[in-house]
Write a protein that holds these residues in place. Sequence first.
Motif, PDB file in Angstrom:
ATOM      1  N   ILE A 191      43.257 -13.042  25.312  1.00 48.52           N
ATOM      2  CA  ILE A 191      42.342 -12.104  25.971  1.00 48.52           C
ATOM      3  C   ILE A 191      41.496 -11.349  24.944  1.00 48.52           C
ATOM      4  CG2 ILE A 191      43.824 -10.041  26.104  1.00 48.52           C
ATOM      5  CD1 ILE A 191      42.875  -9.850  29.092  1.00 48.52           C
ATOM      6  N   CYS A 192      42.019 -11.196  23.718  1.00 46.41           N
ATOM      7  CA  CYS A 192      41.235 -10.540  22.673  1.00 46.41           C
ATOM      8  C   CYS A 192      40.082 -11.422  22.210  1.00 46.41           C
ATOM      9  CB  CYS A 192      42.129 -10.158  21.495  1.00 46.41           C
ATOM     10  SG  CYS A 192      43.169  -8.725  21.854  1.00 46.41           S
ATOM     11  N   ASP A 193      40.148 -12.703  22.491  1.00 43.04           N
ATOM     12  CA  ASP A 193      39.023 -13.605  22.252  1.00 43.04           C
ATOM     13  C   ASP A 193      37.803 -13.090  23.017  1.00 43.04           C
ATOM     14  OD1 ASP A 193      37.662 -15.820  21.309  1.00 43.04           O
ATOM     15  OD2 ASP A 193      38.501 -17.202  22.769  1.00 43.04           O
ATOM     16  N   ASP A 194      38.007 -12.723  24.284  1.00 43.35           N
ATOM     17  CA  ASP A 194      36.934 -12.159  25.105  1.00 43.35           C
ATOM     18  C   ASP A 194      36.435 -10.833  24.555  1.00 43.35           C
ATOM     19  OD1 ASP A 194      36.549 -14.121  26.958  1.00 43.35           O
ATOM     20  OD2 ASP A 194      37.220 -12.953  28.689  1.00 43.35           O
ATOM     21  N   VAL A 195      37.367  -9.950  24.194  1.00 36.49           N
ATOM     22  CA  VAL A 195      36.995  -8.625  23.692  1.00 36.49           C
ATOM     23  C   VAL A 195      36.115  -8.759  22.449  1.00 36.49           C
ATOM     24  CG1 VAL A 195      37.853  -6.451  22.739  1.00 36.49           C
ATOM     25  CG2 VAL A 195      39.071  -7.538  24.639  1.00 36.49           C
ATOM     26  N   ALA A 196      36.529  -9.612  21.531  1.00 35.26           N
ATOM     27  CA  ALA A 196      35.764  -9.794  20.302  1.00 35.26           C
ATOM     28  C   ALA A 196      34.391 -10.409  20.594  1.00 35.26           C
ATOM     29  CB  ALA A 196      36.539 -10.679  19.327  1.00 35.26           C
ATOM     30  N   TYR A 197      34.361 -11.415  21.472  1.00 33.85           N
ATOM     31  CA  TYR A 197      33.087 -12.032  21.864  1.00 33.85           C
ATOM     32  C   TYR A 197      32.093 -10.971  22.328  1.00 33.85           C
ATOM     33  CZ  TYR A 197      33.658 -17.164  22.063  1.00 33.85           C
ATOM     34  OH  TYR A 197      33.764 -18.483  21.757  1.00 33.85           O
ATOM     35  N   HIS A 198      32.531 -10.172  23.284  1.00 29.71           N
ATOM     36  CA  HIS A 198      31.614  -9.206  23.885  1.00 29.71           C
ATOM     37  C   HIS A 198      31.098  -8.215  22.845  1.00 29.71           C
ATOM     38  CE1 HIS A 198      32.510 -11.107  27.510  1.00 29.71           C
ATOM     39  NE2 HIS A 198      33.426 -10.300  28.006  1.00 29.71           N
ATOM     40  N   GLY A 199      31.987  -7.757  21.986  1.00 23.12           N
ATOM     41  CA  GLY A 199      31.569  -6.796  20.980  1.00 23.12           C
ATOM     42  C   GLY A 199      30.587  -7.377  19.986  1.00 23.12           C
ATOM     43  N   HIS A 200      30.946  -8.509  19.369  1.00 25.22           N
ATOM     44  CA  HIS A 200      30.069  -9.001  18.302  1.00 25.22           C
ATOM     45  C   HIS A 200      28.838  -9.714  18.836  1.00 25.22           C
ATOM     46  CE1 HIS A 200      31.722 -13.022  18.763  1.00 25.22           C
ATOM     47  NE2 HIS A 200      32.887 -12.721  18.248  1.00 25.22           N
ATOM     48  N   ASP A 201      28.903 -10.316  20.018  1.00 29.19           N
ATOM     49  CA  ASP A 201      27.689 -10.940  20.556  1.00 29.19           C
ATOM     50  C   ASP A 201      26.676  -9.883  20.974  1.00 29.19           C
ATOM     51  OD1 ASP A 201      28.809 -13.357  20.041  1.00 29.19           O
ATOM     52  OD2 ASP A 201      29.091 -13.959  22.127  1.00 29.19           O
ATOM     53  N   LEU A 202      27.163  -8.771  21.502  1.00 27.42           N
ATOM     54  CA  LEU A 202      26.285  -7.654  21.821  1.00 27.42           C
ATOM     55  C   LEU A 202      25.630  -7.130  20.540  1.00 27.42           C
ATOM     56  CD1 LEU A 202      25.279  -5.602  23.958  1.00 27.42           C
ATOM     57  CD2 LEU A 202      27.321  -4.230  23.448  1.00 27.42           C
ATOM     58  N   ASP A 203      26.423  -6.967  19.501  1.00 24.50           N
ATOM     59  CA  ASP A 203      25.908  -6.478  18.221  1.00 24.50           C
ATOM     60  C   ASP A 203      24.885  -7.447  17.642  1.00 24.50           C
ATOM     61  OD1 ASP A 203      25.686  -4.896  15.938  1.00 24.50           O
ATOM     62  OD2 ASP A 203      27.370  -5.856  14.936  1.00 24.50           O
ATOM     63  N   ASP A 204      25.217  -8.750  17.611  1.00 29.01           N
ATOM     64  CA  ASP A 204      24.291  -9.740  17.060  1.00 29.01           C
ATOM     65  C   ASP A 204      23.019  -9.846  17.887  1.00 29.01           C
ATOM     66  OD1 ASP A 204      25.906 -10.331  14.934  1.00 29.01           O
ATOM     67  OD2 ASP A 204      26.629 -12.245  15.697  1.00 29.01           O
ATOM     68  N   GLY A 205      23.159  -9.747  19.217  1.00 26.83           N
ATOM     69  CA  GLY A 205      21.986  -9.838  20.082  1.00 26.83           C
ATOM     70  C   GLY A 205      21.018  -8.698  19.851  1.00 26.83           C
ATOM     71  N   LEU A 206      21.548  -7.486  19.674  1.00 22.32           N
ATOM     72  CA  LEU A 206      20.702  -6.321  19.391  1.00 22.32           C
ATOM     73  C   LEU A 206      20.092  -6.434  18.000  1.00 22.32           C
ATOM     74  CD1 LEU A 206      22.998  -3.539  20.895  1.00 22.32           C
ATOM     75  CD2 LEU A 206      20.730  -4.173  21.745  1.00 22.32           C
ATOM     76  N   ARG A 207      20.881  -6.869  17.033  1.00 24.91           N
ATOM     77  CA  ARG A 207      20.388  -7.017  15.661  1.00 24.91           C
ATOM     78  C   ARG A 207      19.258  -8.047  15.591  1.00 24.91           C
ATOM     79  NH1 ARG A 207      22.797  -6.572  10.487  1.00 24.91           N
ATOM     80  NH2 ARG A 207      24.860  -6.172  11.392  1.00 24.91           N
ATOM     81  N   ALA A 208      19.394  -9.150  16.344  1.00 24.94           N
ATOM     82  CA  ALA A 208      18.401 -10.229  16.301  1.00 24.94           C
ATOM     83  C   ALA A 208      17.162  -9.922  17.135  1.00 24.94           C
ATOM     84  CB  ALA A 208      19.031 -11.520  16.792  1.00 24.94           C
ATOM     85  N   GLY A 209      17.198  -8.869  17.926  1.00 22.00           N
ATOM     86  CA  GLY A 209      16.059  -8.543  18.770  1.00 22.00           C
ATOM     87  C   GLY A 209      16.017  -9.331  20.065  1.00 22.00           C
ATOM     88  N   LEU A 210      17.091 -10.063  20.377  1.00 18.44           N
ATOM     89  CA  LEU A 210      17.146 -10.770  21.658  1.00 18.44           C
ATOM     90  C   LEU A 210      17.462  -9.803  22.790  1.00 18.44           C
ATOM     91  CD1 LEU A 210      19.150 -14.005  20.737  1.00 18.44           C
ATOM     92  CD2 LEU A 210      16.707 -13.549  20.505  1.00 18.44           C
ATOM     93  N   LEU A 211      18.181  -8.744  22.439  1.00 17.27           N
ATOM     94  CA  LEU A 211      18.510  -7.681  23.392  1.00 17.27           C
ATOM     95  C   LEU A 211      17.957  -6.362  22.865  1.00 17.27           C
ATOM     96  CD1 LEU A 211      22.313  -8.488  23.961  1.00 17.27           C
ATOM     97  CD2 LEU A 211      20.402  -9.196  25.410  1.00 17.27           C
TER      98      LEU A 211
END
Length: 391
Positions: A191-211
């Motif tokens: 279940i921590c696979d999901d937690v980590a996904y959400h955290g770092h994908d949100l971070d990467d998406g904002l950093r890349a300007g996709l979000l």
Amino acid sequence: MEMARYAVQRQGARGRQFAETESQTRTPWQRDRDRVLHSSGFRQLQYKTQVFLNHEGDFFRTRLTHSLEVAQISRSIARTLGVNEDLTEVIALAHDLGHTPFGHAGEDALQAAMEDWGGFDHNIQSLRQVTEIEARYHGFNGLNLTWETLEGLAKHHGPVRRPAPWLASFDGRYPMDLTSHASVEAQIAAICDDVAYHGHDLDDGLRAGLLHFEDIEEVPLLKACLDEARSLDWSGHSAFDSAQRIRHETVRRVINRLVSDLITQSRRNLEELAPQSADDVRHAGRAVVEFSTEMAERNKEIRKFLHARMYRHWRVRRMTRKARIALAEICTILGNEPELLPPPWQEMALERRRAGNEQAARRIVADYIAGMTDRFAMEEHRRLMDLSVLG
């Protein structure tokens, strides 16, 4: 610290597939962890896609950094719940060893190529990596990890009612109790696979300007965390510095809320169940590590948002389309002509083909391709397709 009764204990552990003298200075699961960390499959994760292809930026997550983040979150929760931290950590570190290059686009291509030859699944490939593919020790193939670690990889998503052919065969040789739930430790890592996904994908998406911050305001939990971050005093920072710190503060709060709820609900489940052993957890008939009903809904909202606004962003889709086509072409060429494989892969594939076992020959090709990094896969595609590049 004394572990809870329902934790996997050294006493009563089921050992290894091949008998070995255990270490006097490490627990069996610390030894498992060290074997995973030193494996070739683990090193290859540093150049495998998470969302962005490896060459798109040095600061974006890869499969390696993802696995490390899953392990960090998992170990913290394991400590809080009083279970086996070492076992939790090694399952988290090893859970993505079977991922292809180019992320899920690569897996889709390999699954399509292997559809008539037993299929492909990255969770099963992780198990294959640590039981067959790694070649480091004198007496056996694989890493000879403990039964409890292999169980966590085999049941990454819960009980397996209809195992794929390879997993069914492995279970016949070394029973994994596939129809029961996994240990608390394995459930935490999953279940921590999901937690980590959400955290770092949100971070990467904002950093890349996709979000953008305005985008994530659409999701109630994300908006609440963003509002908290924005409410801090940013008067001593420039606009750029404030935005960067607000991004980090938001992501940190998202992870904290998910983890806090997960711990609270899992404690409640364990108190109600009152298991007296790890086997009591396995045979509870339900998962015990989970979010509350409300947070499970918030988690789904985050997943749905990231899928729609980030994973299907036109920039991401362009790259994943190219990656899917490139890997599909590699699969077709090498699957039809294993003579083009380098040694010793060529010898292994041709030996099985000469023996009339085409499925086994195709599996060797799949193992070769699944082990590629993004960079190696791109180079291999050029070697196979571009006349100006030497083979």
